[in-house]
Design a protein around this motif. Sequence first.
Motif, PDB file in Angstrom:
ATOM      1  N   TYR A 190      25.642  56.048  11.857  1.00 34.31           N
ATOM      2  CA  TYR A 190      25.721  57.374  11.241  1.00 34.31           C
ATOM      3  C   TYR A 190      24.438  57.684  10.468  1.00 34.31           C
ATOM      4  O   TYR A 190      23.899  58.789  10.564  1.00 34.31           O
ATOM      5  N   THR A 191      23.950  56.707   9.715  1.00 33.00           N
ATOM      6  CA  THR A 191      22.720  56.910   8.946  1.00 33.00           C
ATOM      7  C   THR A 191      21.537  57.158   9.870  1.00 33.00           C
ATOM      8  O   THR A 191      20.716  58.047   9.618  1.00 33.00           O
ATOM      9  N   LEU A 192      21.432  56.391  10.948  1.00 32.08           N
ATOM     10  CA  LEU A 192      20.337  56.589  11.894  1.00 32.08           C
ATOM     11  C   LEU A 192      20.413  57.966  12.558  1.00 32.08           C
ATOM     12  O   LEU A 192      19.388  58.630  12.734  1.00 32.08           O
ATOM     13  N   GLN A 193      21.612  58.395  12.929  1.00 30.28           N
ATOM     14  CA  GLN A 193      21.763  59.726  13.520  1.00 30.28           C
ATOM     15  C   GLN A 193      21.348  60.814  12.536  1.00 30.28           C
ATOM     16  O   GLN A 193      20.687  61.790  12.910  1.00 30.28           O
ATOM     17  N   LEU A 194      21.725  60.650  11.285  1.00 34.16           N
ATOM     18  CA  LEU A 194      21.380  61.626  10.257  1.00 34.16           C
ATOM     19  C   LEU A 194      19.873  61.671  10.036  1.00 34.16           C
ATOM     20  O   LEU A 194      19.275  62.754   9.937  1.00 34.16           O
ATOM     21  N   ILE A 195      19.226  60.513  10.019  1.00 31.32           N
ATOM     22  CA  ILE A 195      17.782  60.463   9.813  1.00 31.32           C
ATOM     23  C   ILE A 195      17.047  61.078  11.001  1.00 31.32           C
ATOM     24  O   ILE A 195      16.074  61.814  10.831  1.00 31.32           O
ATOM     25  N   VAL A 196      17.500  60.789  12.215  1.00 27.22           N
ATOM     26  CA  VAL A 196      16.853  61.363  13.402  1.00 27.22           C
ATOM     27  C   VAL A 196      16.990  62.884  13.399  1.00 27.22           C
ATOM     28  O   VAL A 196      16.011  63.609  13.630  1.00 27.22           O
ATOM     29  N   ALA A 197      18.189  63.382  13.114  1.00 23.88           N
ATOM     30  CA  ALA A 197      18.402  64.836  13.091  1.00 23.88           C
ATOM     31  C   ALA A 197      17.566  65.489  11.993  1.00 23.88           C
ATOM     32  O   ALA A 197      16.959  66.548  12.207  1.00 23.88           O
ATOM     33  N   ALA A 198      17.520  64.881  10.822  1.00 25.01           N
ATOM     34  CA  ALA A 198      16.741  65.444   9.714  1.00 25.01           C
ATOM     35  C   ALA A 198      15.253  65.430  10.033  1.00 25.01           C
ATOM     36  O   ALA A 198      14.537  66.385   9.703  1.00 25.01           O
ATOM     37  N   SER A 199      14.774  64.387  10.686  1.00 26.08           N
ATOM     38  CA  SER A 199      13.360  64.335  11.052  1.00 26.08           C
ATOM     39  C   SER A 199      13.008  65.406  12.081  1.00 26.08           C
ATOM     40  O   SER A 199      11.933  66.013  12.017  1.00 26.08           O
ATOM     41  N   ILE A 200      13.916  65.657  13.006  1.00 19.92           N
ATOM     42  CA  ILE A 200      13.685  66.719  13.992  1.00 19.92           C
ATOM     43  C   ILE A 200      13.619  68.076  13.302  1.00 19.92           C
ATOM     44  O   ILE A 200      12.755  68.901  13.610  1.00 19.92           O
ATOM     45  N   VAL A 201      14.504  68.312  12.341  1.00 22.47           N
ATOM     46  CA  VAL A 201      14.493  69.579  11.593  1.00 22.47           C
ATOM     47  C   VAL A 201      13.193  69.715  10.801  1.00 22.47           C
ATOM     48  O   VAL A 201      12.577  70.783  10.785  1.00 22.47           O
ATOM     49  N   ASN A 202      12.756  68.636  10.155  1.00 21.05           N
ATOM     50  CA  ASN A 202      11.514  68.694   9.375  1.00 21.05           C
ATOM     51  C   ASN A 202      10.312  68.998  10.260  1.00 21.05           C
ATOM     52  O   ASN A 202       9.455  69.803   9.899  1.00 21.05           O
ATOM     53  N   GLU A 203      10.243  68.370  11.420  1.00 17.42           N
ATOM     54  CA  GLU A 203       9.125  68.628  12.337  1.00 17.42           C
ATOM     55  C   GLU A 203       9.168  70.055  12.876  1.00 17.42           C
ATOM     56  O   GLU A 203       8.140  70.703  13.038  1.00 17.42           O
ATOM     57  N   THR A 204      10.363  70.560  13.150  1.00 16.68           N
ATOM     58  CA  THR A 204      10.510  71.938  13.632  1.00 16.68           C
ATOM     59  C   THR A 204      10.053  72.934  12.570  1.00 16.68           C
ATOM     60  O   THR A 204       9.413  73.940  12.894  1.00 16.68           O
ATOM     61  N   CYS A 205      10.352  72.658  11.313  1.00 13.40           N
ATOM     62  CA  CYS A 205       9.900  73.542  10.231  1.00 13.40           C
ATOM     63  C   CYS A 205       8.380  73.547  10.137  1.00 13.40           C
ATOM     64  O   CYS A 205       7.777  74.602   9.923  1.00 13.40           O
ATOM     65  N   LYS A 206       7.749  72.398  10.302  1.00 15.04           N
ATOM     66  CA  LYS A 206       6.286  72.350  10.257  1.00 15.04           C
ATOM     67  C   LYS A 206       5.683  73.139  11.415  1.00 15.04           C
ATOM     68  O   LYS A 206       4.722  73.889  11.241  1.00 15.04           O
ATOM     69  N   ARG A 207       6.256  72.970  12.616  1.00 13.51           N
ATOM     70  CA  ARG A 207       5.736  73.703  13.770  1.00 13.51           C
ATOM     71  C   ARG A 207       5.975  75.196  13.643  1.00 13.51           C
ATOM     72  O   ARG A 207       5.145  76.011  14.063  1.00 13.51           O
ATOM     73  N   SER A 208       7.117  75.605  13.068  1.00 14.06           N
ATOM     74  CA  SER A 208       7.395  77.036  12.930  1.00 14.06           C
ATOM     75  C   SER A 208       6.443  77.681  11.937  1.00 14.06           C
ATOM     76  O   SER A 208       6.079  78.852  12.109  1.00 14.06           O
ATOM     77  N   SER A 209       6.020  76.946  10.913  1.00 12.50           N
ATOM     78  CA  SER A 209       5.044  77.533   9.980  1.00 12.50           C
ATOM     79  C   SER A 209       3.721  77.790  10.686  1.00 12.50           C
ATOM     80  O   SER A 209       3.067  78.803  10.442  1.00 12.50           O
ATOM     81  N   VAL A 210       3.323  76.894  11.590  1.00 13.29           N
ATOM     82  CA  VAL A 210       2.088  77.099  12.353  1.00 13.29           C
ATOM     83  C   VAL A 210       2.242  78.292  13.286  1.00 13.29           C
ATOM     84  O   VAL A 210       1.331  79.126  13.409  1.00 13.29           O
ATOM     85  N   MET A 211       3.396  78.422  13.947  1.00 12.78           N
ATOM     86  CA  MET A 211       3.613  79.547  14.862  1.00 12.78           C
ATOM     87  C   MET A 211       3.620  80.873  14.115  1.00 12.78           C
ATOM     88  O   MET A 211       3.068  81.870  14.603  1.00 12.78           O
ATOM     89  N   ILE A 212       4.228  80.904  12.934  1.00 10.11           N
ATOM     90  CA  ILE A 212       4.255  82.142  12.154  1.00 10.11           C
ATOM     91  C   ILE A 212       2.847  82.507  11.712  1.00 10.11           C
ATOM     92  O   ILE A 212       2.452  83.672  11.734  1.00 10.11           O
ATOM     93  N   HIS A 213       2.063  81.498  11.325  1.00  7.99           N
ATOM     94  CA  HIS A 213       0.682  81.764  10.924  1.00  7.99           C
ATOM     95  C   HIS A 213      -0.124  82.316  12.100  1.00  7.99           C
ATOM     96  O   HIS A 213      -0.914  83.251  11.934  1.00  7.99           O
ATOM     97  N   LYS A 214       0.073  81.747  13.282  1.00 10.90           N
ATOM     98  CA  LYS A 214      -0.645  82.248  14.459  1.00 10.90           C
ATOM     99  C   LYS A 214      -0.201  83.663  14.811  1.00 10.90           C
ATOM    100  O   LYS A 214      -1.009  84.496  15.221  1.00 10.90           O
ATOM    101  N   ALA A 215       1.092  83.955  14.661  1.00 17.68           N
ATOM    102  CA  ALA A 215       1.577  85.315  14.939  1.00 17.68           C
ATOM    103  C   ALA A 215       0.960  86.310  13.972  1.00 17.68           C
ATOM    104  O   ALA A 215       0.620  87.435  14.350  1.00 17.68           O
ATOM    105  N   ALA A 216       0.797  85.894  12.716  1.00 12.87           N
ATOM    106  CA  ALA A 216       0.200  86.790  11.729  1.00 12.87           C
ATOM    107  C   ALA A 216      -1.299  86.949  11.967  1.00 12.87           C
ATOM    108  O   ALA A 216      -1.858  88.032  11.784  1.00 12.87           O
TER     109      ALA A 216
END
Length: 99
Positions: A9-35
């Motif tokens: 359960y802990t490993l699943q939670l860490i993997v999911a949270a890491s995916i969310v964190n990486e997606t947030c970093k990539r979305s900030s780059v995409m928003i900056h490029k759109a702007a």
Amino acid sequence: MFDGFFVVYTLQLIVAASIVNETCKRSSVMIHKAAAYGRHDRRVVKELGTFSYQLYHHTPKVSCRLFDLDWTLLYTMAGSFATYLVVLLQFDLANLNGI
């Protein structure tokens, strides 16, 4: 058996949270490029720039308000377990030599 469930359960939670964190970093780059490269109203560009700046410098992280759920949590847990194990082995070896 319950320990195994907890570890999985802990490993699943860490993997999911890491995916969310990486997606947030990539979305900030995409928003900056759109702007930066898109043709928008001045007000939209300003809002996108502000939002991009906020995401880039204060990225959302999955946390439980005590610690962030990411790979550093797993490394910290493994390090704490290894340190605790070394201390226990030292006490155990000291007791064996004293007998």
